[in-house]
Design an enzyme around this catalytic site. Structure first.
Site, PDB file in Angstrom:
ATOM      1  CG  ASP A  12      -1.882  -1.090   1.311  1.00 28.82           C
ATOM      2  OD1 ASP A  12      -2.354  -1.189   0.083  1.00 28.82           O
ATOM      3  OD2 ASP A  12      -2.116  -1.617   2.162  1.00 28.82           O
ATOM      4  CD  GLU A  13       4.989  -0.507  -0.077  1.00 24.56           C
ATOM      5  OE1 GLU A  13       4.181  -0.509  -0.837  1.00 24.56           O
ATOM      6  OE2 GLU A  13       5.335  -0.998   0.728  1.00 24.56           O
ATOM      7  CE  LYS A  15       3.011  -2.684  -4.528  1.00 26.76           C
ATOM      8  NZ  LYS A  15       2.197  -1.862  -3.104  1.00 26.76           N
ATOM      9  CG  HIS A  40      -1.402  -2.008  -7.411  1.00 28.32           C
ATOM     10  ND1 HIS A  40      -0.696  -2.536  -8.352  1.00 28.32           N
ATOM     11  CD2 HIS A  40      -0.870  -1.884  -6.142  1.00 28.32           C
ATOM     12  CE1 HIS A  40       0.460  -3.472  -8.043  1.00 28.32           C
ATOM     13  NE2 HIS A  40       0.086  -2.643  -6.335  1.00 28.32           N
ATOM     14  CB  THR A 127      -6.276 -10.551   1.440  1.00 22.27           C
ATOM     15  OG1 THR A 127      -5.800 -11.403   0.784  1.00 22.27           O
ATOM     16  CG2 THR A 127      -5.091  -8.858   2.197  1.00 22.27           C
ATOM     17  NE  ARG A 141       7.601 -31.635  -5.043  1.00 23.38           N
ATOM     18  CZ  ARG A 141       8.902 -32.183  -4.673  1.00 23.38           C
ATOM     19  NH1 ARG A 141      10.142 -32.350  -5.446  1.00 23.38           N
ATOM     20  NH2 ARG A 141       8.679 -32.592  -3.112  1.00 23.38           N
ATOM     21  CB  THR A 299      -7.830  -6.691  -1.625  1.00 20.26           C
ATOM     22  OG1 THR A 299      -6.576  -5.923  -2.267  1.00 20.26           O
ATOM     23  CG2 THR A 299      -7.771  -7.502  -1.379  1.00 20.26           C
ATOM     24  N   GLY A 301     -10.971  -3.390   2.790  1.00 15.86           N
ATOM     25  CA  GLY A 301     -11.353  -2.409   2.979  1.00 15.86           C
ATOM     26  C   GLY A 301     -11.722  -1.948   4.705  1.00 15.86           C
ATOM     27  CE  LYS A 330      -2.319   8.296   0.618  1.00 18.61           C
ATOM     28  NZ  LYS A 330      -3.189   6.483   1.461  1.00 18.61           N
TER      29      LYS A 330
HETATM   30  P1  IMP Z   1      -1.658 -12.402   2.208  1.00 17.76           P
HETATM   31  O1  IMP Z   1      -0.657 -12.279   1.253  1.00 17.76           O
HETATM   32  O2  IMP Z   1      -3.547 -12.719   1.980  1.00 17.76           O
HETATM   33  O3  IMP Z   1      -1.780 -13.953   2.561  1.00 17.76           O
HETATM   34  O4  IMP Z   1      -2.069 -12.064   3.847  1.00 17.76           O
HETATM   35  C1  IMP Z   1      -0.942 -11.994   4.329  1.00 17.76           C
HETATM   36  C2  IMP Z   1      -0.260 -10.284   5.233  1.00 17.76           C
HETATM   37  O5  IMP Z   1       0.193  -9.746   3.599  1.00 17.76           O
HETATM   38  C3  IMP Z   1      -1.955 -10.176   5.526  1.00 17.76           C
HETATM   39  O6  IMP Z   1      -1.697  -8.960   6.804  1.00 17.76           O
HETATM   40  C4  IMP Z   1      -1.840  -9.371   4.594  1.00 17.76           C
HETATM   41  O7  IMP Z   1      -2.782  -7.635   5.074  1.00 17.76           O
HETATM   42  C5  IMP Z   1      -0.666  -8.515   3.857  1.00 17.76           C
HETATM   43  N1  IMP Z   1      -0.908  -7.646   2.761  1.00 17.76           N
HETATM   44  C6  IMP Z   1      -1.398  -9.077   1.522  1.00 17.76           C
HETATM   45  N2  IMP Z   1      -1.919  -8.170   0.286  1.00 17.76           N
HETATM   46  C7  IMP Z   1      -1.267  -6.736   0.980  1.00 17.76           C
HETATM   47  C8  IMP Z   1      -1.376  -5.945  -0.344  1.00 17.76           C
HETATM   48  O8  IMP Z   1      -1.404  -5.515  -1.255  1.00 17.76           O
HETATM   49  N3  IMP Z   1      -1.149  -4.727   0.305  1.00 17.76           N
HETATM   50  C9  IMP Z   1      -1.489  -4.391   1.924  1.00 17.76           C
HETATM   51  N4  IMP Z   1      -0.692  -5.994   2.632  1.00 17.76           N
HETATM   52  C10 IMP Z   1      -1.317  -6.815   2.014  1.00 17.76           C
HETATM   53 MG    MG Z   2      -2.871  -1.899  -1.543  1.00 26.31          MG
END
Ligand code: IMP
Ligand code: MG
Length: 449
Positions: A12-13, A15, A40, A127, A141, A299, A301, A330
């Protein structure tokens, strides 16, 4: 010319916006890891787009947009996204999907959620998109690849084995939930295969040809290095490698072909989900930043955790990825704050540390050491040139460059494309001057340490 774009924090930078800017000059944009856990947001011609899987480069008429082998792909979500993009008058003819990319299968989101429930208070805050379980199956695999969608007989046989021998016993006997039906999944996924057929390719020769032509290739990272499976705050990480290394294995581009690694950072820190975050602000100031910065997940909220800029994290991810140039987003969110703090080191067990420690319980209990800088207390959102920025804001940027070890070359002061400042002497000058040319950048000798 190959540019790797990575997130330097916890995702969430911002990008999406930077990728969008750079995509304008790119011939090919490749997503190389993650899946629809990513979100994004791009504002283009006054319209807001939210992408989870399709590279944001799709908004430009020329760039080939590749979903690389390192991605885990939920075909249902991808098809929805394709329809959404098309319904807004944007062609998806330039979309290419690696037949090596792994698929999110119906059991992955189910197991993601069930495993999180089992963890109780130790849950990761995923997520729930099935990302971890899909990567786990890839490594075991027993994964399904996008190319398998075009092989109904193979799909049927493999589904039979994986469902009957592995997944259904887990669902039924371990979790006591309904087992999944092979025929139904077969029908559903065969249909996806038919719809995705025009886009599915062996990407390897396509990327090799692009490299041979000297095409401008942008590797679009998702998430951020602090969520890296190896170098992030394990186990509070995602299951892929959002670092520069992952961009290469996820696309098939060799390290010797990379010209520039660009890191995107937010002017403060945010994190979604659980896990250590040393500079987190659990006070009204944190709430203020969350509100002003609209820090709610694209993604899921969820409200994002917020904190001060952590230069220990930045120093680490700059070093880890070999980041040569920083895009800071930002900045305008900090306009009203005074003073502004930057974390320069961690104190842990009487020691001062320059990098985040691998031991996350030490990381969780460390004390951030702050430096205070004066705020600028004026609006920066209409700044377009470095000179438009208040002096205190420029001091803040300089300090971030010094502490992290890479120059801040791009500053974003709002969601719109033109709310972007290319800094003085930017080594990305060629990129700014001609959006159509991504020139290789000389490694500067006097990089701040
Ligand atoms: P997962 O990728 O759904 O397995 O989530 C693992 C961790 O990564 C959780 O803390 C999510 O909130 C975080 N995370 C996954 N994708 C993103 C993203 O695109 N932005 C910020 N955090 C993310
Ligand atoms: Mg994001």
């Amino acid at each position: 010319m190959v540019v790797i774009l990575v997130g330097g924090q916890w995702g969430d930078e911002g990008k999406g916006k930077i990728i969008d800017l750079l995509s304008e000059g790119a011939d090919m944009v490749i997503r190389s890891q993650g899946g629809n856990n990513a979100g994004h947001t791009v504002v283009s011609a006054g319209q807001e787009f939210r992408f989870h899987l399709i590279p944001s480069g799709i908004l430009y008429p020329d760039a080939a947009c590749v979903i690389g082998n390192g991605v885990v792909l939920d075909p249902r979500v991808l098809l929805e996204e394709m329809e959404q993009v098309e319904s807004r008058g944007i062609s998806i003819d330039r979309l290419l999907i690696s037949d090596r990319a792994h698929l999110i299968m119906p059991w992955h989101p189910i197991l993601d959620r069930l495993e999180e429930e089992q963890r109780g208070d130790d849950r990761l805050g995923t997520t729930w998109r099935g990302i971890g379980p899909a990567y786990a199956d890839k490594i075991r695999r027993i994964g399904f690849r996008a190319g398998d969608l075009l092989k109904p007989r193979f799909l049927e046989k493999k589904l039979g084995f994986v469902l009957a021998k592995i997944k259904n016993p887990i669902l039924r006997d371990l979790y006591g939930v309904e087992p999944l039906d092979r025929e139904q999944i077969l029908r559903e996924y065969t249909k996806y295969g038919e719809r995705l057929r025009p886009y599915l390719r062996d990407i390897f020769p396509i990327v090799q040809e692009a490299l041979a032509r000297g095409d401008r290739i942008l590797l679009e990272g998702a998430q951020g290095s602090m969520l890296d499976l190896d170098f992030g705050t394990y186990p509070y990480v995602t299951s892929s490698s959002p670092s520069a290394g992952g961009a290469l294995t996820g696309s098939g581009i060799p390290p010797t072909r990379v010209d520039l690694t660009l890191g995107v950072f937010k002017a403060y820190s945010t994190r979604v989900g659980y896990g250590p975050m040393p500079t987190e602000l659990l006070d009204p100031l944190g709430e203020q930043i969350r509100r002003v910065g609209k820090e709610f997940g694209t993604t899921t909220g969820r409200a994002r955790r917020v904190g001060w800029f952590d230069a220990v994290v930045a120093r680490y991810t700059v070093a880890l990825n070999g980041i040569q140039s920083i895009a800071l987003t930002k900045l305008d969110v900090l306009d009203e704050l005074d003073p502004i703090r930057i974390c320069t080191a961690y104190r842990s067990k009487g020691e001062l540390l320059r990098y985040p420690m691998s031991n996350i319980s030490h990381l969780k209990h460390c004390e951030p050491v702050y430096e205070e800088l004066p705020g600028w207390r004026s609006a920066t959102s209409s700044a377009r040139k470095p000179e438009d920025l208040p002096k205190a804001a420029r001091t803040y940027l300089d300090r971030i460059s010094e502490l992290s070890g890479a120059p801040v070359d791009i500053v974003s002061v709002g969601a719109a494309r033109d709310q972007t400042i290319w800094m003085d002497g930017s080594r990305l000058g060629a990129l700014r001057d001609s959006h159509k040319r991504l020139q290789p950048v000389e490694q500067s000798q006097d990089q701040p340490r």
